[in-house]
Design an enzyme around this catalytic site. Structure first.
Site, PDB file in Angstrom:
ATOM      1  N   GLU A   1     -19.117  71.328 -70.915  1.00 49.04           N
ATOM      2  CA  GLU A   1     -20.368  72.078 -71.050  1.00 49.04           C
ATOM      3  C   GLU A   1     -21.578  71.151 -71.107  1.00 49.04           C
ATOM      4  O   GLU A   1     -22.674  71.519 -70.637  1.00 49.04           O
ATOM      5  CB  GLU A   1     -20.310  72.962 -72.296  1.00 49.04           C
TER       6      GLU A   1
ATOM      7  N   HIS B   1     -14.124  81.851 -80.130  1.00 48.32           N
ATOM      8  CA  HIS B   1     -14.519  82.473 -78.866  1.00 48.32           C
ATOM      9  C   HIS B   1     -15.205  83.821 -79.086  1.00 48.32           C
ATOM     10  O   HIS B   1     -15.248  84.643 -78.178  1.00 48.32           O
ATOM     11  CB  HIS B   1     -13.288  82.689 -77.971  1.00 48.32           C
TER      12      HIS B   1
END
Length: 327
Positions: free
Chosen positions: A60, A129
């Site tokens: 990321e 998540h």
């Protein structure tokens, strides 16, 4: 107007913009043939090719850094992070680069990039998540923050985000992807910083974001049968925030509840509450400002515990009744 899903409206907004502007491209993990973690980009690589729908390594930090660099050179990247939790790995490039560079270059450098990411609980994805971290990025000057709650808003707000010359964080709640609504086929834009009144009422204002807009609407239907008329304000964008619409609604009803899925402590609801408390709406209040948010715990994996960790329709109903009965 035809009815399409929230997911389809996001895909359509990107596809229409990419057909019109060759500077727009996508980058992210598995967004090509696989179509992204939730299938939002499915089919786009067949139309636009791997140069414009670019699969990236599992990094990321690299995805965000590449987007910042591309934006500075005149491209208009749209990056996808598979889960909003992973924004933590990209924070340096977002907070210290994307958010600051236009200011540091005296306006001569632009960073027109959009970071799309699925957020929120409800899918059994557990603690790493399922978080709602929008208050983190809303705190950073230079970043704009968007939270669409409907398919119509998702397409129009994404168009506005793609046209903006500043970095925009675009949160898509995972449970909203399959919801459907009427969406024009042509391109259209909803200005960032303009709230929407999803339901008009006179007794209590509920300021709700993302998935909580739908829960508030469910609660309002129940409460209507008991003679309580709810007005629901959806800010749609946290930064910029439409303070005027919120204040005018509170002045009309005299009572307000702010509800979001993110943990209540340090959540953006505190900012909205302070806006109301510092405005002329404060003099119109007949009850204290009430906030609803998630519990200060990691999101559990167990479905029942997961639901208990964030506000539900019954919690909103109870909060409204408590507010109405306050003396």
């Amino acid at each position: 107007m035809r009815e399409i899903s929230y997911l389809e409206s996001v895909r359509e907004a990107m596809s229409q913009e990419m057909r019109k502007n060759e500077d727009v491209f996508l980058l992210g993990e598995d967004i090509g043939v696989y179509g992204g973690a939730f299938g939002v980009t499915r089919g786009m690589i067949e139309e636009f090719g791997p140069e414009r729908v670019r699969n990236t390594p599992i990094s990321e930090a690299a995805i965000a850094g590449g987007a910042v660099g591309a934006a500075l050179t005149g491209m208009r990247p749209i990056l996808e992070l598979q889960f909003s939790d992973f924004i933590t790995i990209a924070m340096d490039n977002l907070v210290n680069q994307a958010a600051k560079l236009r200011y540091m270059y005296g306006g001569k450098g632009k960073v027109p990039m959009v970071l799309r990411t699925p957020a929120g609980s409800g899918t059994g994805a557990a603690a790493q998540h399922s978080q709602s971290l929008e208050a983190w990025v809303a705190h950073i000057p230079g970043l704009k923050v968007v939270q669409p709650s409907t398919a119509y808003d998702a397409k129009g707000l994404l168009k506005a985000a793609m046209d903006d010359d500043n970095p925009v964080i675009f949160y898509e709640h995972k449970l909203l992807y399959k919801t459907k609504g009427y969406v024009p086929e042509e391109q259209y834009s909803i200005p960032l910083g303009k709230a929407d009144i999803k339901r008009k009422g006179k007794d209590v204002t509920i300021v709700a974001t993302s998935i909580m807009v739908h829960k508030a609407l469910e609660a309002a239907e129940v409460l209507e049968k008991e003679g309580i008329d709810i007005e629901i304000v959806d800010p749609r964008t946290l930064v910029p925030l439409d303070e005027e619409t919120i204040i005018e609604s509170v002045k009309k009803t005299g009572r307000v509840i702010v509800v979001h899925e993110a943990v209540k402590r340090g959540g953006f609801g505190g900012e909205i509450a302070s806006v109301i408390a510092e405005s002329e709406a404060f003099d119109y209040l007949d009850a204290p400002i009430k906030r609803l948010g998630g519990l200060p715990i990691p999101i559990p994996y167990n479905p029942n515990l997961e639901k208990a960790a964030v506000p539900q329709v019954a919690d909103i109903i109870a909060a409204v009744k408590e507010t109405v009965q306050f003396k």
